[in-house]
Design an enzyme around this catalytic site. Structure first.
Site, short mmCIF file in Angstrom:
data_model
loop_
_atom_site.label_atom_id
_atom_site.label_comp_id
_atom_site.label_asym_id
_atom_site.label_seq_id
_atom_site.Cartn_x
_atom_site.Cartn_y
_atom_site.Cartn_z
CB CYS A 94 -0.97 -0.05 1.18
SG CYS A 94 -2.41 0.99 0.95
CG HIS A 191 -3.89 -3.80 3.83
ND1 HIS A 191 -2.78 -3.35 4.47
CD2 HIS A 191 -4.32 -2.77 3.05
CE1 HIS A 191 -2.54 -2.09 4.11
NE2 HIS A 191 -3.45 -1.72 3.25
#
Lengths: 239, 423
Positions: A94, A191
């Site tokens: 990310c 994630h």
């Protein structure tokens, strides 16, 4: 005789959200279970850069976290670049995936320079790409995770997509790419955390790191029953 | 004043919804559609105005405490007791309490509201007081980022007309004060000895709690041992026994006292406050105790990493059988990442007897990486609960569960023991 493997965790104070700590834990445990000795080096803004690194790992953060670490990251960029060129396995999730790229342009047209290890660019949007995601990669099979980002990333010439989106959005809302790969550097939006549910990626990073440092790699068998069951449930959950 | 016909129709829908079973927000939805100003008009009658309580963790139990403390001061309090903390839930609760003319027999309204709904609510109904508890990583699917959630709380504070009570120990909440001009600001907090129990979401990473200069707290929790607590109120200490368990509930007691002080001002009575506090029991699912087969069974709601960490820290695992039930419905949050921000090594010595819920294998996997032994795994809650009770007949039991898992477990428990009915 114990064989240490040094894991450099980038900015755990500011870039560590949505369970990114799980990735570090999985590398630590699997190294132990394979018979090696994990040593985690937490690197935060202003810390001295360690002299020996076998694996690099970094996570996501708030916009405020990205701003806090930005100048420091540019400072250590050359060292990280050298490690990448030397074939050091790295996993960036990310926020740090974005900053390992060429630049991140926010929705307010402000540009954050990246360290350019991955030839990608990211554009901030007002649309949040969020939900369960499944992607596919030839080496690792189905990769399962959860994405939550408003930056949209596009790949340049010098990089390959890490995986192809099967369900979910991935890098952006236009193409089917998810993440990016250059040498042994993986950038991804997943994630979940990503490594617990996709231990083949963790084991591949461990194999690369151990082989590079000790030439020889003899892994043990790890019981991944819970992983398989968790993966099969996750495959069927709504976005 | 709301139209009597609308009140009557709303009450009829409420009655019908109850016959159907469940759906506490449905009658509220009805009134909201027919008369969007219903809430505003009804609450405008209250002489002491409206209190809004928001934040990520502890809203329901804190609201329960505030209601008790204000009632101890002789106020008639209207509250959204059902835990249906959306605007619709408020409308539904109002319908239950207004008379046929739409009059509310109350002096003050104390409302717990989810952050995003609170922002909408305060735009329609200006609160006189607000209490802002904390900002933690929770339900990020809905709000995106923790800083965005903090901005919502700041918005609630700025819309408050008279007094704002803030958590001194949460940097994102403490910071809200800097943008407030006209409101009175007071803080609830912790003594330095207890600070390490509450790492903020930022400190959680670094594992060291920084001591920085903090503003004076109107009320602080200075000591806590089992069910015994010491509060510092205006520089004097007060000891009391409590029925609340878990240090986060006890910390929120200091929030409730600080808010009561702000509301009662010169009429604030410390003795009455402490006496009332001693009798408050936890809200449902927040450390709620029941009896099953002659043994205690405790439900601990876990919604986010900090709440789960505090729960594990607050309740001693020795001598208790542990079950963990994890669902991933919308109300629980779809993302399982949060389980990786919680450390479970405190359970390693005793192990976990039962894991359940839609995401039971995610939980089992998480425990595997902390080398915590798991005895039984069963996705179906009803079967898992029976197994858990059968395997631990002579042991006190504790169940950590996400929101929808808690609802499912309470429903099953109601078949075998007395469970408080939430209307």
């Amino acid at each position: 005789m114990s064989q240490p493997i040094h894991i450099l965790q980038l900015y755990p104070n500011d870039m560590n959200i949505y369970g990114d700590q799980g990735n570090v834990l999985v590398l630590q445990r699997r190294l132990q279970w394979h018979g090696y000795e994990p040593v985690v080096i937490e690197y935060n803004v202003g810390d001295p850069f360690p002299s020996h690194v076998d694996i690099v790992i970094g996570g996501g953060g708030q916009d405020s976290g990205q701003e806090k670490i930005h100048a420091d990251l540019l400072k250590i960029g050359p060292q990280l670049k050298q490690l990448a060129e030397d074939g050091t396995p790295m996993l960036l999730v990310c926020g740090l995936y974005q900053l390992f790229g060429n630049f991140f342009k926010t929705s307010q047209e402000k540009t954050l320079q990246g360290i350019g290890i991955l030839d990608v660019e990211t554009h901030g949007t007002n649309e949040r790409l969020i939900g369960n995601i499944i992607t596919r990669n030839d080496e690792f099979g189905d990769i399962i995770g959860y994405e939550n980002h408003s930056g949209q990333t596009f790949l340049g010439e010098g990089v390959e997509p890490f995986a192809t989106v099967v369900k979910g959005a991935g890098n952006n809302s236009r193409d089917l790419h998810e993440g990016a790969r250059y040498k042994n550097v993986i950038g991804t939006y997943l994630h979940g955390s990503v490594l617990p549910k996709n231990p083949r990626i963790a084991d591949a990073m461990i194999e690369l790191a151990v082989t590079k440092r000790y030439s020889d790699y003899t892994p043990h068998v790890i019981d991944d029953l819970f992983t398989d069951l968790a993966r099969s449930v996750a495959m069927d959950r709504p976005r | 004043m709301p139209h009597p016909f609308i009140v009557l129709m709303g009450k009829a829908v409420r009655y019908a919804a109850r016959l159907r079973g469940g759906g506490s927000a449905l009658p509220g939805l009805f009134v909201e559609k027919i008369d969007p100003d219903f809430i505003k008009k009804t609450l405008a009658q209250l002489p002491k105005g409206v209190v809004v309580i928001s934040g990520t963790n502890g809203k329901t139990t804190t609201t329960k405490m505030v209601v008790s403390l204000l009632e101890a001061h002789g106020l008639r309090v209207f509250t959204n007791r059902t835990g249906s903390n959306f605007t619709r839930g408020v409308a539904a609760a109002l319908l239950k309490d207004v008379d046929m003319k739409g009059q509310l027999e109350a002096d003050i309204a104390v409302l717990e509201l989810d952050e995003a709904h609170a922002v909408k609510f305060v735009a329609a109904v200006q609160p006189r007081y607000s209490l802002l508890l904390n900002v933690m990583r929770d339900q990020l699917d809905r709000f995106g980022e923790i800083d965005a959630t903090a901005n919502m709380l700041a918005k609630i504070a700025s819309m408050t007309s008279q007094a704002v009570v803030l958590n001194r120990e949460d940097p994102r909440v403490r910071r809200i004060a800097t943008a407030l001009q006209t409101q009175q600001v007071s803080y609830f907090g912790l003594g330095d000895d207890l600070l390490h129990h509450f790492p903020s979401d930022d400190d959680m990473r670094s594992r060291t709690v920084k001591t920085i200069k903090r503003p004076e707290a109107s009320v602080a929790l200075t000591k806590h041992q089992d069910n015994h607590a010491t509060f510092m109120i205006d520089g004097r200490t007060y000891d009391t026994d409590l029925k609340l368990n878990g240090i986060y509930n006890v910390f929120n007691a200091s929030a409730a006292i600080a808010l009561t002080k702000a509301v009662m001002a010169n009429e604030f009575d410390v003795a009455k406050t402490i006496a009332a506090l001693a009798t408050v029991t936890p809200a449902f699912g927040r450390g709620e105790l029941m009896t099953v087969g002659g043994q205690p069974l405790e439900l601990v709601l876990v919604k986010n990493p900090s709440g789960f960490r505090l729960g594990l820290k607050s309740f001693e695992p020795e001598g208790w059988a542990t079950m963990i039930a994890i669902n991933d419905d919308y109300a629980d949050g779809r993302d399982m990442s949060w389980l990786w921000d919680v450390e479970f090594d405190t359970l390693a010595s005793v192990g976990v007897s039962q894991v359940s819920g839609v995401r039971c294998y995610d939980m089992a996997l998480r425990l595997q990486y902390d080398e915590v032994a798991v005895a039984h795994i069963e996705p179906e809650l009803s079967i898992a609960l029976r197994q858990f009770i059968d395997h631990n007949r002579d042991t006190p039991k504790r169940i950590y569960c996400t929101y929808t898992a808690m609802l499912g477990i309470r429903k099953e428990l109601a078949k075998i023991t007395k469970v408080e009915v939430i209307s």
